[in-house]
Design an enzyme around this catalytic site. Sequence first.
Site, mmCIF file in Angstrom:
data_model
loop_
_atom_site.group_PDB
_atom_site.id
_atom_site.type_symbol
_atom_site.label_atom_id
_atom_site.label_comp_id
_atom_site.label_asym_id
_atom_site.label_seq_id
_atom_site.Cartn_x
_atom_site.Cartn_y
_atom_site.Cartn_z
ATOM 1 N N HIS A 14 -11.746 9.667 -11.689
ATOM 2 C CA HIS A 14 -11.713 9.276 -13.103
ATOM 3 C C HIS A 14 -11.739 10.533 -13.963
ATOM 4 O O HIS A 14 -11.835 11.652 -13.436
ATOM 5 C CB HIS A 14 -12.850 8.314 -13.448
ATOM 6 C CG HIS A 14 -14.238 8.857 -13.274
ATOM 7 N ND1 HIS A 14 -14.781 9.172 -12.038
ATOM 8 C CD2 HIS A 14 -15.222 9.136 -14.182
ATOM 9 C CE1 HIS A 14 -16.023 9.610 -12.195
ATOM 10 N NE2 HIS A 14 -16.313 9.599 -13.484
ATOM 11 N N HIS A 71 -13.798 11.858 -16.335
ATOM 12 C CA HIS A 71 -14.957 12.563 -16.871
ATOM 13 C C HIS A 71 -14.945 14.038 -16.451
ATOM 14 O O HIS A 71 -14.525 14.386 -15.350
ATOM 15 C CB HIS A 71 -16.249 11.883 -16.425
ATOM 16 C CG HIS A 71 -16.534 10.617 -17.176
ATOM 17 N ND1 HIS A 71 -17.448 9.682 -16.751
ATOM 18 C CD2 HIS A 71 -16.017 10.121 -18.335
ATOM 19 C CE1 HIS A 71 -17.488 8.678 -17.607
ATOM 20 N NE2 HIS A 71 -16.620 8.915 -18.573
ATOM 21 N N ASP A 119 -17.082 16.150 -15.426
ATOM 22 C CA ASP A 119 -17.751 16.612 -14.206
ATOM 23 C C ASP A 119 -17.033 16.142 -12.948
ATOM 24 O O ASP A 119 -17.529 16.331 -11.835
ATOM 25 C CB ASP A 119 -19.225 16.178 -14.190
ATOM 26 C CG ASP A 119 -19.417 14.676 -14.224
ATOM 27 O OD1 ASP A 119 -18.607 13.975 -14.871
ATOM 28 O OD2 ASP A 119 -20.383 14.174 -13.605
ATOM 29 N N HIS A 120 -15.844 15.559 -13.117
ATOM 30 C CA HIS A 120 -15.012 15.166 -11.981
ATOM 31 C C HIS A 120 -13.625 15.814 -12.027
ATOM 32 O O HIS A 120 -12.899 15.760 -11.040
ATOM 33 C CB HIS A 120 -14.886 13.638 -11.927
ATOM 34 C CG HIS A 120 -16.187 12.957 -11.646
ATOM 35 N ND1 HIS A 120 -16.525 12.477 -10.389
ATOM 36 C CD2 HIS A 120 -17.253 12.719 -12.433
ATOM 37 C CE1 HIS A 120 -17.744 11.958 -10.445
ATOM 38 N NE2 HIS A 120 -18.210 12.095 -11.667
ATOM 39 N N HIS A 158 -16.894 1.764 -14.973
ATOM 40 C CA HIS A 158 -17.537 3.003 -15.451
ATOM 41 C C HIS A 158 -16.610 3.654 -16.478
ATOM 42 O O HIS A 158 -17.024 3.976 -17.598
ATOM 43 C CB HIS A 158 -17.794 3.909 -14.264
ATOM 44 C CG HIS A 158 -18.428 5.222 -14.606
ATOM 45 N ND1 HIS A 158 -19.708 5.331 -15.087
ATOM 46 C CD2 HIS A 158 -17.946 6.496 -14.531
ATOM 47 C CE1 HIS A 158 -20.006 6.596 -15.302
ATOM 48 N NE2 HIS A 158 -18.948 7.329 -14.978
ATOM 49 N N ASP A 214 -17.916 7.364 -9.369
ATOM 50 C CA ASP A 214 -19.114 6.860 -10.038
ATOM 51 C C ASP A 214 -19.135 5.338 -10.135
ATOM 52 O O ASP A 214 -19.963 4.773 -10.850
ATOM 53 C CB ASP A 214 -19.218 7.440 -11.453
ATOM 54 C CG ASP A 214 -19.595 8.914 -11.463
ATOM 55 O OD1 ASP A 214 -19.845 9.472 -10.375
ATOM 56 O OD2 ASP A 214 -19.622 9.504 -12.555
ATOM 57 N N HIS A 259 -22.888 11.248 -6.850
ATOM 58 C CA HIS A 259 -24.108 11.795 -7.437
ATOM 59 C C HIS A 259 -25.308 11.500 -6.553
ATOM 60 O O HIS A 259 -25.346 10.489 -5.835
ATOM 61 C CB HIS A 259 -24.373 11.205 -8.828
ATOM 62 C CG HIS A 259 -23.455 11.676 -9.892
ATOM 63 N ND1 HIS A 259 -23.678 12.839 -10.604
ATOM 64 C CD2 HIS A 259 -22.295 11.148 -10.369
ATOM 65 C CE1 HIS A 259 -22.697 12.998 -11.486
ATOM 66 N NE2 HIS A 259 -21.852 11.986 -11.365
#
Length: 363
Positions: free
Chosen positions: A161, A163, A165-166, A218, A237, A275
């Site tokens: 996805h 975001h 941090d990905h 998400h 996530d 995570h």
Amino acid sequence: QFSRLNYNYYVVAASALILPAFGLLTPAFSSRRRNLSYCSHQRTTATALFRPGIIIIPGLLLQRSSSSRSPAINQSSRVIKDCGNSNNCSIMSMSSTTDCASSPSSMVEVVQVPCLEDNYGYLIHDKATGATAVVDTPEAGPYKRELAQRGWKLSHILNTHHHWDHTGANLELKESDVSIYGPLTERDKIPGIDYAVGSGESFAFGDQQVQVLDVGGHTKGHIAFYFPGQDLVFPGDSLFALGCGKMFEGTPIQYWKTLQTLRSLPDQTIIYCAHEYTMGNAKFAISVEPSNEKLVARVKDVYDKRSKGLPTVPSTMGEEKETNPFLRFDTSEEIRKNVGADDTDENHTVFAKVRNAKDRFRG
């Protein structure tokens, strides 16, 4: 003549200078960068060899570090529970043998690469062809070190996805012959994307076929990468050990459909989520289903692992079906009661109540 106390002092001092050269003491690594490689789908005899800062076991590599959020990994008690397709796995200590009964020969190797504060990235290596993928890119440094250490060449980046941090290290990791795969409906938000893929599609990774699952909720366009031939899924996530991601963009109806999709995977499917949130998830899970004996036992195991600085990821779909409240609320009257659901609530409404209860939980 030296006193016995002075003698011991000089022995210790000399050891502190000499032993690091032989790899018996470990340099201080960043708290964000622990590294472990799971033995995947194969029988491995744990014969330890030493190199500076690491312990190498065929099929298992552990790199020592400290952690600002949890105690450092205790190498003397490190255990592994990841036997690929096995229906009958044992827990392995560093002096024992992993027994993966009925598992096929290993086709891929999965390396878990901790990044940032609590992210997990993954390297997937197809042994037959040498193809190597990263799943999500929180940061480039840990991946670059792992690739160099193993002599692997990156060929694929798989983004679940959009975001940051990905996807944050996509461009730093991308080279001319590295292909980036990402969600079709989020393609404009995936840096450097080459192939936008959606639900029901599949693509080749080395000798493996990768299926794309729609796991929105998400984020609206969130996807998961499923390796049916190896019983592996990388859900980003959308699903965590004992939990699921916050519903930032999706709807309860969409997210409930996602959870049903994931729950339909075989029990032996290994879940490599993104995570280390299991401790917080465990506290919430036990608060809404305290009479679930399997959950009680799992929570104890989670506390034990985290107290030693050990990861709680991956898990199996079978474990999640038995203990994850987001996969159980439609069959557990206890969960429904504890989140204020009644008999007239549809399942997507109950999901929303469980998700809201988790968002408010401060246990």
